[in-house]
Design a protein around this motif. Structure first.
Motif, PDB file in Angstrom:
ATOM      1  N   ALA A 133       0.832  -1.204   0.000  1.00 12.08           N
ATOM      2  CA  ALA A 133       0.000   0.000   0.000  1.00 12.08           C
ATOM      3  C   ALA A 133       0.870   1.259   0.000  1.00 12.08           C
ATOM      4  O   ALA A 133       0.565   2.235  -0.697  1.00 12.08           O
ATOM      5  N   ILE A 134       1.958   1.256   0.772  1.00  8.79           N
ATOM      6  CA  ILE A 134       2.863   2.403   0.792  1.00  8.79           C
ATOM      7  C   ILE A 134       3.531   2.597  -0.572  1.00  8.79           C
ATOM      8  O   ILE A 134       3.708   3.725  -1.046  1.00  8.79           O
ATOM      9  N   PHE A 135       3.888   1.484  -1.212  1.00  2.83           N
ATOM     10  CA  PHE A 135       4.498   1.580  -2.533  1.00  2.83           C
ATOM     11  C   PHE A 135       3.550   2.225  -3.541  1.00  2.83           C
ATOM     12  O   PHE A 135       3.953   3.097  -4.326  1.00  2.83           O
ATOM     13  N   LEU A 136       2.260   1.836  -3.502  1.00  2.00           N
ATOM     14  CA  LEU A 136       1.298   2.354  -4.467  1.00  2.00           C
ATOM     15  C   LEU A 136       0.903   3.799  -4.184  1.00  2.00           C
ATOM     16  O   LEU A 136       0.692   4.580  -5.112  1.00  2.00           O
ATOM     17  N   THR A 137       0.784   4.162  -2.921  1.00  6.14           N
ATOM     18  CA  THR A 137       0.235   5.472  -2.576  1.00  6.14           C
ATOM     19  C   THR A 137       1.283   6.528  -2.241  1.00  6.14           C
ATOM     20  O   THR A 137       0.957   7.719  -2.229  1.00  6.14           O
ATOM     21  N   ILE A 138       2.516   6.136  -1.980  1.00  7.28           N
ATOM     22  CA  ILE A 138       3.551   7.112  -1.627  1.00  7.28           C
ATOM     23  C   ILE A 138       4.719   7.066  -2.618  1.00  7.28           C
ATOM     24  O   ILE A 138       5.048   8.083  -3.240  1.00  7.28           O
ATOM     25  N   ILE A 139       5.327   5.906  -2.773  1.00  7.20           N
ATOM     26  CA  ILE A 139       6.545   5.825  -3.588  1.00  7.20           C
ATOM     27  C   ILE A 139       6.257   6.121  -5.053  1.00  7.20           C
ATOM     28  O   ILE A 139       6.934   6.958  -5.683  1.00  7.20           O
ATOM     29  N   LEU A 140       5.243   5.476  -5.622  1.00  3.44           N
ATOM     30  CA  LEU A 140       4.927   5.715  -7.031  1.00  3.44           C
ATOM     31  C   LEU A 140       4.544   7.172  -7.306  1.00  3.44           C
ATOM     32  O   LEU A 140       5.063   7.782  -8.252  1.00  3.44           O
ATOM     33  N   LEU A 142       5.393   9.840  -5.700  1.00  2.53           N
ATOM     34  CA  LEU A 142       6.581  10.686  -5.556  1.00  2.53           C
ATOM     35  C   LEU A 142       7.536  10.521  -6.732  1.00  2.53           C
ATOM     36  O   LEU A 142       8.151  11.501  -7.182  1.00  2.53           O
ATOM     37  N   LEU A 143       7.657   9.300  -7.239  1.00  2.00           N
ATOM     38  CA  LEU A 143       8.488   9.101  -8.432  1.00  2.00           C
ATOM     39  C   LEU A 143       7.937   9.877  -9.620  1.00  2.00           C
ATOM     40  O   LEU A 143       8.686  10.498 -10.381  1.00  2.00           O
ATOM     41  N   VAL A 144       6.611   9.867  -9.762  1.00  3.41           N
ATOM     42  CA  VAL A 144       5.984  10.633 -10.848  1.00  3.41           C
ATOM     43  C   VAL A 144       6.200  12.120 -10.643  1.00  3.41           C
ATOM     44  O   VAL A 144       6.525  12.865 -11.594  1.00  3.41           O
ATOM     45  N   TYR A 145       6.035  12.584  -9.387  1.00  2.00           N
ATOM     46  CA  TYR A 145       6.207  14.010  -9.088  1.00  2.00           C
ATOM     47  C   TYR A 145       7.627  14.478  -9.430  1.00  2.00           C
ATOM     48  O   TYR A 145       7.818  15.504 -10.099  1.00  2.00           O
ATOM     49  N   TYR A 146       8.642  13.729  -8.968  1.00  2.00           N
ATOM     50  CA  TYR A 146      10.022  14.147  -9.213  1.00  2.00           C
ATOM     51  C   TYR A 146      10.396  14.020 -10.684  1.00  2.00           C
ATOM     52  O   TYR A 146      11.223  14.790 -11.193  1.00  2.00           O
ATOM     53  N   ARG A 147       9.777  13.072 -11.370  1.00  2.00           N
ATOM     54  CA  ARG A 147      10.025  12.967 -12.805  1.00  2.00           C
ATOM     55  C   ARG A 147       9.445  14.169 -13.545  1.00  2.00           C
ATOM     56  O   ARG A 147      10.102  14.757 -14.415  1.00  2.00           O
ATOM     57  N   VAL A 148       8.204  14.555 -13.194  1.00  2.00           N
ATOM     58  CA  VAL A 148       7.583  15.724 -13.817  1.00  2.00           C
ATOM     59  C   VAL A 148       8.360  16.979 -13.477  1.00  2.00           C
ATOM     60  O   VAL A 148       8.577  17.857 -14.324  1.00  2.00           O
ATOM     61  N   ARG A 149       8.820  17.075 -12.227  1.00  5.44           N
ATOM     62  CA  ARG A 149       9.581  18.252 -11.807  1.00  5.44           C
ATOM     63  C   ARG A 149      10.887  18.393 -12.585  1.00  5.44           C
ATOM     64  O   ARG A 149      11.335  19.504 -12.881  1.00  5.44           O
ATOM     65  N   TYR A 159       7.000  24.147  -3.934  1.00  7.42           N
ATOM     66  CA  TYR A 159       5.987  23.118  -3.676  1.00  7.42           C
ATOM     67  C   TYR A 159       6.589  21.888  -2.997  1.00  7.42           C
ATOM     68  O   TYR A 159       5.848  21.008  -2.541  1.00  7.42           O
ATOM     69  N   ASP A 160       7.904  21.811  -2.926  1.00  8.62           N
ATOM     70  CA  ASP A 160       8.537  20.653  -2.308  1.00  8.62           C
ATOM     71  C   ASP A 160       8.187  20.524  -0.823  1.00  8.62           C
ATOM     72  O   ASP A 160       8.306  19.432  -0.254  1.00  8.62           O
ATOM     73  N   PHE A 161       7.764  21.618  -0.192  1.00  4.57           N
ATOM     74  CA  PHE A 161       7.421  21.530   1.226  1.00  4.57           C
ATOM     75  C   PHE A 161       6.189  20.657   1.446  1.00  4.57           C
ATOM     76  O   PHE A 161       5.947  20.158   2.561  1.00  4.57           O
ATOM     77  N   LEU A 162       5.381  20.433   0.375  1.00  4.67           N
ATOM     78  CA  LEU A 162       4.202  19.581   0.502  1.00  4.67           C
ATOM     79  C   LEU A 162       4.552  18.098   0.509  1.00  4.67           C
ATOM     80  O   LEU A 162       3.736  17.274   0.927  1.00  4.67           O
ATOM     81  N   VAL A 163       5.756  17.752   0.060  1.00  4.72           N
ATOM     82  CA  VAL A 163       6.146  16.343  -0.016  1.00  4.72           C
ATOM     83  C   VAL A 163       6.157  15.671   1.353  1.00  4.72           C
ATOM     84  O   VAL A 163       5.520  14.626   1.541  1.00  4.72           O
ATOM     85  N   PRO A 164       6.861  16.221   2.358  1.00  2.18           N
ATOM     86  CA  PRO A 164       6.804  15.554   3.676  1.00  2.18           C
ATOM     87  C   PRO A 164       5.404  15.542   4.280  1.00  2.18           C
ATOM     88  O   PRO A 164       5.046  14.595   4.982  1.00  2.18           O
ATOM     89  N   VAL A 165       4.618  16.597   4.022  1.00  6.44           N
ATOM     90  CA  VAL A 165       3.240  16.613   4.519  1.00  6.44           C
ATOM     91  C   VAL A 165       2.452  15.461   3.911  1.00  6.44           C
ATOM     92  O   VAL A 165       1.713  14.740   4.598  1.00  6.44           O
TER      93      VAL A 165
END
Length: 266
Positions: A133-140, A142-149, A159-165
């Motif tokens: 569940a963590i892999f599907l809802t957090i890791i994936l 975030l990988l998409v977010y950093y790739r788009v960034r 907007y990176d401050f929203l990542v830890p939140v």
């Protein structure tokens, strides 16, 4: 800009709460339950009055749901799913009883089951359920977010401050979903517990089962985990990644009881 977004978010929350409150008041206005010849007659509605009869012999799944604040206020939601014969009756198969207290819940459950359901032996999911569940809802995400960034020029890194939140919020939700995921089994009842904030307990009787599905991925055989789905005329309940050898023991027991039982679940 952040202040404007925060204010808009609060306004949106208030609007959603007001709309839902108005909808609930209109839909469940003057909600009454009467006992008639071993059945429950439920009537409610402000604009359109609805009347429904709940017959214990037709009840397939009964769900009790509440959150932390509802527990403190002694309030819960009760849902009854009856047997259906086709798609046209699907809507009428689900009956909601909102705003019950503990005594009212026990009275309804006693009428439906002739006793108060109790939790028996507890089965817990494997910790891999939480990891997946963590892999599907957090890791994936975030990988998409950093790739788009990385591919967008002049990306605003504020907007990176929203990542830890996001990580903390979603991580807590998935942890509590995993911690509350339990299957309780005794001779008379099967109770599936689930949910992160609103914790739901779905109750069925073994003699209501129409079919049983078990599944196990080939890489789960060595670690003895698998999934279970119980099919009833009112819907299905599923328990994922539990101890498969114990699941099969209960499945064999239920199948034997169904084959040797002459009970009429309709």
């Amino acid at each position: 800009m952040l202040q404007s977004v925060f204010v808009l978010f609060l306004i949106l929350i208030v609007i959603i709460v007001v709309i839902n409150l108005a909808r609930m008041l209109i839909k469940y206005f003057d909600y009454t339950i009467n006992k008639q010849k071993g059945s429950l007659l439920i009537s409610y509605g402000l604009i359109n009055t609805h009347s429904t009869i709940v017959k214990p012999e037709k009840v397939q799944i009964t769900s009790v749901s509440r959150n932390f604040f509802q527990k403190k206020l002694d309030v819960l939601e009760l849902t009854v799913k009856q047997a259906t014969q086709g798609d046209k009756e699907e809507r009428g198969s689900r009956i909601d009883i909102p705003g019950c207290n503990e005594n009212e819940k026990n009275a309804v459950l006693s009428l439906i089951f002739s006793k108060i359901p109790e939790k028996g032996v507890m089965l817990k999911p494997n910790f891999r359920k939480l990891g997946f569940a963590i892999f599907l809802t957090i890791i994936l995400p975030l990988l998409v977010y950093y790739r788009v960034r990385s591919v967008i020029p002049n990306f605003d890194y504020h907007y990176d401050f929203l990542v830890p939140v996001y990580i903390i919020f979603v991580g807590l939700v998935q942890y509590f979903k995993y911690r509350n995921s339990r299957l309780f089994i005794n001779n008379d009842f099967i109770i599936l517990q689930s949910g992160a904030w609103d914790i739901s307990n779905e109750i069925i009787e073994p003699n209501r089962i129409q079919a049983i599905t078990t599944s196990q991925l080939f890489w789960h055989k060595n670690i003895d985990i698998g999934s279970l789905t119980l099919h009833t005329a009112g819907g299905n309940i599923a328990f994922q990644l539990g101890e498969f050898s114990r699941i099969r023991q209960y499945v064999n027991k239920w199948l034997y009881e169904l084959e040797t039982s002459d009970s009429n679940w309709m």
